[in-house]
Design a protein around this motif. Structure first.
Motif, PDB file in Angstrom:
ATOM      1  N   LEU A 108       0.826  -1.216   0.000  1.00 16.34           N
ATOM      2  CA  LEU A 108       0.000   0.000   0.000  1.00 16.34           C
ATOM      3  C   LEU A 108       0.855   1.258   0.000  1.00 16.34           C
ATOM      4  CD1 LEU A 108      -2.882  -1.012   2.435  1.00 16.34           C
ATOM      5  CD2 LEU A 108      -3.029  -0.656  -0.027  1.00 16.34           C
ATOM      6  N   GLU A 109       1.940   1.273   0.772  1.00 16.16           N
ATOM      7  CA  GLU A 109       2.848   2.424   0.803  1.00 16.16           C
ATOM      8  C   GLU A 109       3.502   2.627  -0.560  1.00 16.16           C
ATOM      9  OE1 GLU A 109       5.601   1.837   4.032  1.00 16.16           O
ATOM     10  OE2 GLU A 109       4.100   2.329   5.539  1.00 16.16           O
ATOM     11  N   ALA A 110       3.894   1.544  -1.226  1.00 14.21           N
ATOM     12  CA  ALA A 110       4.511   1.639  -2.550  1.00 14.21           C
ATOM     13  C   ALA A 110       3.513   2.204  -3.559  1.00 14.21           C
ATOM     14  CB  ALA A 110       5.019   0.266  -2.989  1.00 14.21           C
ATOM     15  N   ARG A 111       2.272   1.711  -3.490  1.00 19.35           N
ATOM     16  CA  ARG A 111       1.245   2.224  -4.399  1.00 19.35           C
ATOM     17  C   ARG A 111       0.936   3.691  -4.108  1.00 19.35           C
ATOM     18  NH1 ARG A 111      -3.201  -2.459  -5.654  1.00 19.35           N
ATOM     19  NH2 ARG A 111      -1.698  -4.003  -6.415  1.00 19.35           N
ATOM     20  N   GLU A 112       0.890   4.068  -2.842  1.00 19.83           N
ATOM     21  CA  GLU A 112       0.660   5.466  -2.464  1.00 19.83           C
ATOM     22  C   GLU A 112       1.782   6.349  -2.997  1.00 19.83           C
ATOM     23  OE1 GLU A 112       0.148   8.252   1.531  1.00 19.83           O
ATOM     24  OE2 GLU A 112       0.267   6.067   1.732  1.00 19.83           O
ATOM     25  N   ALA A 139       1.364   6.736  -6.736  1.00 19.67           N
ATOM     26  CA  ALA A 139       0.236   7.633  -7.006  1.00 19.67           C
ATOM     27  C   ALA A 139       0.640   9.086  -6.744  1.00 19.67           C
ATOM     28  CB  ALA A 139      -0.973   7.241  -6.156  1.00 19.67           C
ATOM     29  N   ARG A 140       1.413   9.325  -5.682  1.00 17.96           N
ATOM     30  CA  ARG A 140       1.878  10.668  -5.351  1.00 17.96           C
ATOM     31  C   ARG A 140       2.764  11.211  -6.483  1.00 17.96           C
ATOM     32  NH1 ARG A 140       3.834   9.622  -0.630  1.00 17.96           N
ATOM     33  NH2 ARG A 140       1.906  10.116   0.453  1.00 17.96           N
ATOM     34  N   VAL A 141       3.680  10.368  -6.983  1.00 23.24           N
ATOM     35  CA  VAL A 141       4.562  10.768  -8.091  1.00 23.24           C
ATOM     36  C   VAL A 141       3.720  11.110  -9.320  1.00 23.24           C
ATOM     37  CG1 VAL A 141       6.302   9.907  -9.712  1.00 23.24           C
ATOM     38  CG2 VAL A 141       6.590   9.533  -7.258  1.00 23.24           C
ATOM     39  N   ARG A 142       2.726  10.276  -9.629  1.00 27.50           N
ATOM     40  CA  ARG A 142       1.866  10.527 -10.804  1.00 27.50           C
ATOM     41  C   ARG A 142       1.086  11.829 -10.639  1.00 27.50           C
ATOM     42  NH1 ARG A 142       1.383  10.794 -15.874  1.00 27.50           N
ATOM     43  NH2 ARG A 142      -0.686  10.363 -16.668  1.00 27.50           N
ATOM     44  N   VAL A 143       0.571  12.089  -9.446  1.00 29.03           N
ATOM     45  CA  VAL A 143      -0.156  13.337  -9.177  1.00 29.03           C
ATOM     46  C   VAL A 143       0.776  14.532  -9.381  1.00 29.03           C
ATOM     47  CG1 VAL A 143      -1.217  14.722  -7.334  1.00 29.03           C
ATOM     48  CG2 VAL A 143      -1.940  12.344  -7.688  1.00 29.03           C
ATOM     49  N   LEU A 196       1.338  15.083 -13.102  1.00 25.31           N
ATOM     50  CA  LEU A 196       0.162  15.695 -13.722  1.00 25.31           C
ATOM     51  C   LEU A 196       0.018  17.159 -13.321  1.00 25.31           C
ATOM     52  CD1 LEU A 196      -2.410  12.759 -13.442  1.00 25.31           C
ATOM     53  CD2 LEU A 196      -1.309  13.623 -15.509  1.00 25.31           C
ATOM     54  N   GLU A 197       0.311  17.488 -12.067  1.00 23.80           N
ATOM     55  CA  GLU A 197       0.252  18.884 -11.632  1.00 23.80           C
ATOM     56  C   GLU A 197       1.272  19.724 -12.390  1.00 23.80           C
ATOM     57  OE1 GLU A 197       0.749  18.468  -7.381  1.00 23.80           O
ATOM     58  OE2 GLU A 197      -1.427  18.494  -7.032  1.00 23.80           O
ATOM     59  N   ALA A 198       2.464  19.161 -12.640  1.00 22.78           N
ATOM     60  CA  ALA A 198       3.487  19.877 -13.410  1.00 22.78           C
ATOM     61  C   ALA A 198       3.001  20.109 -14.848  1.00 22.78           C
ATOM     62  CB  ALA A 198       4.808  19.111 -13.393  1.00 22.78           C
ATOM     63  N   GLU A 199       2.372  19.095 -15.444  1.00 22.02           N
ATOM     64  CA  GLU A 199       1.827  19.242 -16.799  1.00 22.02           C
ATOM     65  C   GLU A 199       0.739  20.313 -16.834  1.00 22.02           C
ATOM     66  OE1 GLU A 199       0.670  15.705 -19.028  1.00 22.02           O
ATOM     67  OE2 GLU A 199       2.193  14.553 -17.926  1.00 22.02           O
ATOM     68  N   VAL A 200      -0.131  20.310 -15.826  1.00 25.58           N
ATOM     69  CA  VAL A 200      -1.204  21.302 -15.752  1.00 25.58           C
ATOM     70  C   VAL A 200      -0.607  22.707 -15.637  1.00 25.58           C
ATOM     71  CG1 VAL A 200      -3.071  22.183 -14.291  1.00 25.58           C
ATOM     72  CG2 VAL A 200      -2.985  19.762 -14.885  1.00 25.58           C
ATOM     73  N   ALA A 201       0.421  22.863 -14.821  1.00 31.48           N
ATOM     74  CA  ALA A 201       1.065  24.175 -14.661  1.00 31.48           C
ATOM     75  C   ALA A 201       1.682  24.633 -15.986  1.00 31.48           C
ATOM     76  CB  ALA A 201       2.127  24.104 -13.567  1.00 31.48           C
ATOM     77  N   GLU A 202       2.338  23.706 -16.688  1.00 42.50           N
ATOM     78  CA  GLU A 202       2.950  24.054 -17.980  1.00 42.50           C
ATOM     79  C   GLU A 202       1.881  24.445 -18.997  1.00 42.50           C
ATOM     80  OE1 GLU A 202       5.623  22.048 -21.534  1.00 42.50           O
ATOM     81  OE2 GLU A 202       5.394  20.967 -19.646  1.00 42.50           O
TER      82      GLU A 202
END
Length: 180
Positions: free
Chosen positions: A8-12, A15-19, A22-28
């Motif tokens: 669960l920690e690995a998946r979290e 998921a955090r890295v993916r978020v 995506l936030e970096a892409e949204v900012a760009e």
């Protein structure tokens, strides 16, 4: 049970890295969108300003409405958009020469070119005219001046008996009282 929590920690973490990605892409993309909006606004303001200036310059010329897909004749263009239509105000920047017409009716750069050709004792080339009208002798300026000279020849201002060699128009010289 330790392995379930580790999974669960690995998946979290994934998921955090993916978020974050995506936030970096949204900012760009937000930055690109803002730049595109600013460019669009500058173009809208430029179009409206040109339409206002042309309307003030040519109030007696009736406006014609044309389909947005049509393109006006090459020398005649000044438009103000309104939705899917555009209002076209026809303006000829270099008028056809007529008897009695003087170079003051021309836009300043064309007037300068005509005056240099008129003052020359021999036929002149575009590259000789460029420095005389205050431009740097660069290829782009020479080609632009050559294009203007060709347009002036088409409209009857100077002559071009030999390709690239420009002289004052003979019919104007023959019509002037000093040439008799």
């Amino acid at each position: 049970m330790g392995s379930l929590f580790e999974e669960l920690e690995a998946r979290e973490a994934a998921a955090r890295v993916r978020v974050e990605e995506l936030e970096a892409e949204v900012a760009e993309l937000s930055g690109k969108l803002q730049l595109a909006r600013e460019g669009l606004e500058r173009l809208r303001i430029a179009r409206e300003t040109v339409a206002e200036v042309l309307a003030e310059m040519m109030p007696e010329v009736p406006a014609v409405t044309v389909d947005a897909g049509q393109s006006p004749a090459s020398e005649w263009v000044a438009s103000a958009y309104a939705g899917a239509e555009r209002q076209v105000i026809w303006v000829l920047t270099v008028p056809n020469w007529q008897p009695g017409m003087v170079s003051e009716v021309l836009p300043p750069v064309y007037r300068d070119i005509v005056e240099v050709v008129a003052d020359a004792l021999v036929p002149v080339r575009a590259k000789q005219i460029v420095p005389r009208i205050g431009l740097p002798a660069e290829t782009g300026k020479i080609e632009g001046t050559r294009s203007k000279l060709k347009r002036l020849v088409e409209r009857g201002w100077p002559d071009e008996d030999t390709p690239g060699m420009f002289t004052p128009a003979r019919r104007r010289m023959a019509a002037s009282p000093n040439s008799r």
